[in-house]
Design an enzyme around this catalytic site. Structure first.
Site, PDB file in Angstrom:
ATOM      1  N   SER A 198       0.827  -1.198   0.000  1.00 20.56           N
ATOM      2  CA  SER A 198       0.000   0.000   0.000  1.00 20.56           C
ATOM      3  C   SER A 198       0.872   1.263   0.000  1.00 20.56           C
ATOM      4  CB  SER A 198      -0.962  -0.026   1.187  1.00 20.56           C
ATOM      5  OG  SER A 198      -1.876   1.031   1.124  1.00 20.56           O
ATOM      6  N   ASP A 246      -1.247   1.038  -4.125  1.00 14.88           N
ATOM      7  CA  ASP A 246      -2.049  -0.031  -4.731  1.00 14.88           C
ATOM      8  C   ASP A 246      -3.436   0.439  -5.135  1.00 14.88           C
ATOM      9  OD1 ASP A 246      -2.872   0.157  -2.011  1.00 14.88           O
ATOM     10  OD2 ASP A 246      -3.705  -1.863  -2.107  1.00 14.88           O
TER      11      ASP A 246
END
Length: 480
Positions: free
Chosen positions: A102, A247
């Site tokens: 992330s 992401d």
């Protein structure tokens, strides 16, 4: 001691702790857990995706190898947004693993697991850990014999259906007349944003593309990202700026002046534009959620998509309609099928960045107002958030526990700013002061960080309160 642990967004930790056997083993454990849980996977395929950080291709190869070892067809979806992989998993009733860290730095990475029915919950995490601990010596020997996984996986395009989902729902004229700046950096959605915005009629200008990973956090903004947005805004060419985290499950939206919108404001604008009446959101979102009157029902949860999903499911069982969940970081989860102008959009109960980005931009086009004017109309108040880095749980845990449980300590801690009016312990320690201002501390579920969120009556007051909150917490940690 390994850095690997389950947090609010899957298994995360240092690449040095994740690469090799751990990636393979946790993936194999997930697949064996599926069997124990008797989850039917029609094609018996595992969909695998990844973000653009440097370690992701190697780790994705290990996940694909584990799929074959576990008796699943390894299906390589390549680099794509996490919500695109989740959508494909739901539509094809297949499990999936996304290799992503992330927004956290490039020296870290993670695995995010999806059941054929959606995101895993806390009970599933426990089941995967149990299966991991039950792995046999034969499994390790099989891995050690795997010098390199050379069998090509089946390739699958899960990106095109994700783009078409939104192109068909919003329509080719939804963003006509808008010029949108796209901060591309190392987001896995950087080219998808250009594509989908063009399909909806917007003109796009791209900025800041990077071939090395940049840890853009849509909740605790890096000063250099803010400076870039203000610099590009100075050109006077764009109606808004958009981006995502690594992401692409969290959006970043800024107005024409480069001022970044809060995640809960993005969520509120999305709910209003799409006519959604039930909001599920963590305690870190501001009190503007209730004050705005946009939703007829508001459910508060702990931080993390598993808790938001559980709240949305509770709302569904209670007969509530138009369900949307979002977090203070902007990640939006669509809990209900919706209709707008005769077009339908199926629910996608996992964090997504593209839907809220498009909804906010469509609100600009539909109202013919500037984004700053639209935000001002919400009267959402002022919040600020940031973090203390490299604060391990061994330090943040005792600090939060003392703040929550020791009333005298809590009064003394906050005495320099105000008296304590109320304390919420749903997730961390959220303290409401006599003035109505709030200070909320919680440990990050993804990295060794202590996060601080504040709410105040003005931007200046919020900035001062955040500076005090971070400084006071650091001083307390230094004394411990």
């Amino acid at each position: 001691m390994s850095s690997l642990k389950f947090g609010t967004s899957g298994l995360r930790g240092l690449v040095s702790d994740l690469a090799g056997w751990p990636s393979y083993a946790y993936s194999l454990a997930f697949l064996r857990y599926l069997g124990v849980a008797e989850i039917v996977c029609g094609r018996r395929a595992l969909l695998v995706g990844r973000d653009l950080r440097s370690s992701s291709p190697e780790i994705a190869g290990l996940v694909l190898a584990a799929a074959e070892a576990g008796g699943f067809e390894p299906v390589d979806c390549g680099a794509l947004p996490t919500p695109a992989l989740a959508l494909a998993a739901l539509e094809h009733r297949a499990p999936a693993i996304m290799v992503t860290g992330s927004h956290i730095p490039d020296d870290r990475n993670g695995l995010k697991f999806y059941l054929p029915t959606g995101e895993i919950g806390k009970a599933d995490e426990a089941g995967i850990l149990e299966a991991f601990l039950a792995l046999r010596e034969d499994d390790l020997l099989e891995f050690e014999a795997l010098a390199e996984w050379k069998r090509p996986a089946v390739s699958f395009d899960a990106t095109t259906p994700y783009v078409e989902r939104y192109a068909a729902f919003f329509g080719p004229h939804a963003l006509e007349g808008l010029t949108v700046g796209i901060y591309q950096h190392s987001s896995v959605a950087r080219d998808i944003l250009v594509d989908v915005l063009a399909k909806l009629g917007a003109r796009t200008i791209t900025y800041g593309r990077s071939e090395s990973f940049i840890p853009v956090d849509t909740e605790a903004h890096r000063p250099e990202d803010i400076a870039l947005l203000r610099e590009w805004a100075g050109e006077g060419r764009c109606d808004a700026f958009v981006s995502t985290d690594g992401d692409a499950d969290r959006p970043l939206v800024a107005d024409a002046a480069g001022h970044v919108l809060r995640g809960d404001v993005i969520g509120l604008l999305t709910a209003r534009h799409l006519g959604l009446s039930t909001i599920v959101t963590p305690v870190t979102s501001s009190s503007a959620i209730e004050r705005s009157g946009i939703a007829s029902s508001v459910r508060r949860t702990k931080v993390g998509s598993p808790f938001v999903i559980a709240g949305m499911e509770e709302g569904g069982r209670a007969g509530e309609a138009g369900i949307v969940g979002f977090e203070a970081n902007g990640g939006l989860l669509l809990g209900s099928d919706i209709e707008l102008f005769g077009r339908w959009l199926a629910a996608l109960p996992t964090r997504d960045s593209v839907l809220p980005i498009l909804a906010v931009l469509a609100e600009i086009a539909a109202t013919q107002k500037t984004l700053s004017a639209i935000v001002d109309g919400l009267e959402a108040g002022f919040t600020a958030a940031h973090r203390l880095k490299e604060v391990e749980a061994t330090a943040s845990g005792p600090f939060l526990a003392r703040l929550a449980e020791d009333e005298a300590y809590r009064r003394a801690f906050f005495r320099p700013v105000d008296d304590v009016e109320d304390v919420n312990r749903v997730d961390g320690v959220r303290t409401t002061l006599a003035s109505g201002e709030t200070v909320h501390y919680r440990a990050s579920g993804n990295a060794p960080e202590l996060r601080c969120y504040v709410e105040a009556a003005s931007e200046e007051a919020a900035t001062r309160l955040l500076e005090w909150g971070l400084g006071a917490a650091q001083a307390a940690l230094d004394r411990s």
